[in-house]
Design an enzyme around this catalytic site. Structure first.
Site, short mmCIF file in Angstrom:
data_model
loop_
_atom_site.label_atom_id
_atom_site.label_comp_id
_atom_site.label_asym_id
_atom_site.label_seq_id
_atom_site.Cartn_x
_atom_site.Cartn_y
_atom_site.Cartn_z
N LYS A 1 0.84 -1.22 0.00
CA LYS A 1 0.00 0.00 0.00
C LYS A 1 0.86 1.26 0.00
O LYS A 1 0.67 2.16 -0.81
CB LYS A 1 -0.93 0.03 1.25
N ARG B 1 -9.68 1.42 8.99
CA ARG B 1 -9.21 0.07 9.28
C ARG B 1 -10.27 -0.80 9.93
O ARG B 1 -9.99 -1.93 10.29
CB ARG B 1 -8.02 0.17 10.22
N ARG C 1 11.81 -5.75 4.61
CA ARG C 1 11.57 -4.30 4.48
C ARG C 1 12.57 -3.51 5.34
O ARG C 1 12.88 -3.86 6.46
CB ARG C 1 10.16 -3.95 4.94
N ARG D 1 11.53 -1.79 10.94
CA ARG D 1 10.50 -1.24 11.80
C ARG D 1 10.30 -2.10 13.04
O ARG D 1 10.43 -3.31 12.96
CB ARG D 1 9.17 -1.19 11.01
N ARG E 1 -0.37 -8.80 13.45
CA ARG E 1 -0.94 -7.75 12.58
C ARG E 1 -1.82 -8.38 11.50
O ARG E 1 -2.87 -7.84 11.15
CB ARG E 1 0.18 -6.93 11.94
P1 AP5 Z 1 4.88 -1.54 1.85
O1 AP5 Z 1 4.52 -0.74 0.65
O2 AP5 Z 1 5.63 -0.87 2.95
O3 AP5 Z 1 3.59 -2.31 2.42
P2 AP5 Z 1 2.32 -1.77 3.18
O4 AP5 Z 1 1.13 -2.44 2.59
O5 AP5 Z 1 2.29 -0.27 3.23
O6 AP5 Z 1 2.60 -2.41 4.61
P3 AP5 Z 1 2.61 -1.84 6.08
O7 AP5 Z 1 3.26 -2.94 6.88
O8 AP5 Z 1 3.20 -0.48 6.18
O9 AP5 Z 1 1.09 -1.79 6.37
P4 AP5 Z 1 0.40 -1.82 7.72
O10 AP5 Z 1 -0.99 -1.56 7.27
O11 AP5 Z 1 0.60 -3.02 8.55
O12 AP5 Z 1 1.15 -0.67 8.55
P5 AP5 Z 1 0.76 0.78 9.00
O13 AP5 Z 1 2.00 1.58 8.99
O14 AP5 Z 1 -0.43 1.28 8.27
O15 AP5 Z 1 5.70 -2.83 1.33
C1 AP5 Z 1 6.20 -3.79 2.22
C2 AP5 Z 1 7.58 -4.28 1.72
O16 AP5 Z 1 7.43 -5.01 0.51
C3 AP5 Z 1 8.56 -3.13 1.38
O17 AP5 Z 1 9.86 -3.53 1.73
C4 AP5 Z 1 8.42 -2.95 -0.15
O18 AP5 Z 1 9.61 -2.47 -0.73
C5 AP5 Z 1 8.10 -4.38 -0.60
N1 AP5 Z 1 7.15 -4.44 -1.70
C6 AP5 Z 1 6.10 -3.61 -1.96
N2 AP5 Z 1 5.41 -4.04 -3.04
C7 AP5 Z 1 6.03 -5.18 -3.47
C8 AP5 Z 1 5.79 -6.09 -4.55
N3 AP5 Z 1 4.76 -5.91 -5.39
N4 AP5 Z 1 6.62 -7.15 -4.69
C9 AP5 Z 1 7.66 -7.35 -3.84
N5 AP5 Z 1 7.97 -6.50 -2.80
C10 AP5 Z 1 7.15 -5.44 -2.62
O19 AP5 Z 1 0.27 0.53 10.50
C11 AP5 Z 1 1.17 0.16 11.53
C12 AP5 Z 1 0.39 0.05 12.85
O20 AP5 Z 1 -0.16 1.34 13.20
C13 AP5 Z 1 -0.81 -0.90 12.85
O21 AP5 Z 1 -0.43 -2.22 13.12
C14 AP5 Z 1 -1.69 -0.29 13.95
O22 AP5 Z 1 -1.23 -0.66 15.23
C15 AP5 Z 1 -1.46 1.20 13.79
N6 AP5 Z 1 -2.44 1.87 12.90
C16 AP5 Z 1 -2.19 2.49 11.71
N7 AP5 Z 1 -3.32 2.98 11.19
C17 AP5 Z 1 -4.32 2.69 12.08
C18 AP5 Z 1 -5.72 2.91 12.08
N8 AP5 Z 1 -6.35 3.56 11.06
N9 AP5 Z 1 -6.46 2.44 13.14
C19 AP5 Z 1 -5.84 1.81 14.16
N10 AP5 Z 1 -4.51 1.55 14.21
C20 AP5 Z 1 -3.76 1.98 13.16
#
Ligand code: AP5
Length: 219
Positions: free
Chosen positions: A11, A86, A125, A158, A169
């Site tokens: 994402k 979410r 990552r 991270r 997660r």
């Molecule tokens: P990346 O693009 O970083 O993936 P992502 O989908 O953004 O993954 P995240 O782990 O950041 O999502 P998340 O939803 O768990 O975390 P968030 O920060 O929102 O890609 C991942 C890796 O793969 C990278 O190394 C990239 O280079 C590689 N890659 C990408 N595309 C690829 C492909 N096609 N092929 C191969 N490799 C690829 O949330 C973190 C925490 O914050 C949550 O757990 C929660 O506790 C809290 N939080 C955040 N938002 C909320 C909310 N709205 N409500 C409640 N809690 C929340």
């Protein structure tokens, strides 16, 4: 536009590229929370234990954090959301905010991939300490090992990317966030993308979808 999908689906990778292509503000609740943790603010202290356990941060904290951003002038011509909403309560709150400002959601871009792919992917990552720019040791390595191409800062793993936290997660995603797939499908907003394809391929398909939507809107 909303990006939806499990942790590690890509994402952030795709949303930041699309934001640049369309010159739209990029709003990522995960980035905002990690910045609050880094600052040591009250929000950051309250959020950290939930993030480290792979749980959602309570809705009241998230909604208070994002409300101002969504109503800011910079979002008047659109925005890209990553990581929000979410759960259905957050989606209802977003719907109300959008309705109040007489705007509408254009599309929900769902990136999907199986859990075992995601666990492997997340373990590779790396993010930069300064601006959260994201890399992958195999699929998207920086030009110089351990250093961000964009701002020269150090690359680290991270805190919540340890395998046991990633499993938690994913469970949280399946239980609490996945119901949004039906939620937005019923509203005719959902478009699906295969996140196991290369980042460039996923990006091309997303851009083609968004361009088609814009074209249809212009007709
Ligand atoms: P990346 O693009 O970083 O993936 P992502 O989908 O953004 O993954 P995240 O782990 O950041 O999502 P998340 O939803 O768990 O975390 P968030 O920060 O929102 O890609 C991942 C890796 O793969 C990278 O190394 C990239 O280079 C590689 N890659 C990408 N595309 C690829 C492909 N096609 N092929 C191969 N490799 C690829 O949330 C973190 C925490 O914050 C949550 O757990 C929660 O506790 C809290 N939080 C955040 N938002 C909320 C909310 N709205 N409500 C409640 N809690 C929340």
């Amino acid at each position: 536009m909303i990006f939806l999908g499990p942790p590690g689906a890509g994402k952030g990778t795709q949303a930041t590229r699309l934001a640049k292509d369309f010159s739209l503000p990029y709003i990522a609740t995960g980035d905002m929370l990690r910045a609050a943790v880094k600052e040591g603010s009250e929000l950051g202290r309250a959020a950290k234990e939930h993030m480290d356990a792979g749980r959602l941060v309570p809705d009241e904290l998230i909604l208070a954090m994002i409300a101002e951003r969504l109503e800011a002038e910079e979002t008047a011509h659109g925005f890209i959301l990553d990581g929000f909403p979410r759960n259905p309560a957050q989606a209802d709150a977003l719907g109300d905010t959008v309705d109040r400002s007489e705007r509408r959601l254009a599309v929900v871009l769902l990136i999907e991939a199986p859990d075992d792919v995601l666990v492997r992917r997340i373990s590779g990552r790396r993010v930069c300490v300064k601006n959260d720019h994201t890399y992958h040791v195999d699929t998207d390595p920086p030009k110089h090992e351990g250093m961000c191409d964009q701002d020269g800062s150090r690359l680290v793993q991270r805190d919540d990317d340890k395998p046991e936290t990633v499993r938690a997660r994913l469970e949280t995603y399946h239980e609490q966030t996945e119901p949004l797939v039906d939620y937005y499908e019923q509203r005719g907003l959902l478009r699906r993308f295969d996140g196991t394809r290369t980042p460039a391929d996923v990006g091309d398909r997303i851009r083609a979808t968004v361009a088609t939507l814009r074209f249809e809107e212009a007709l």
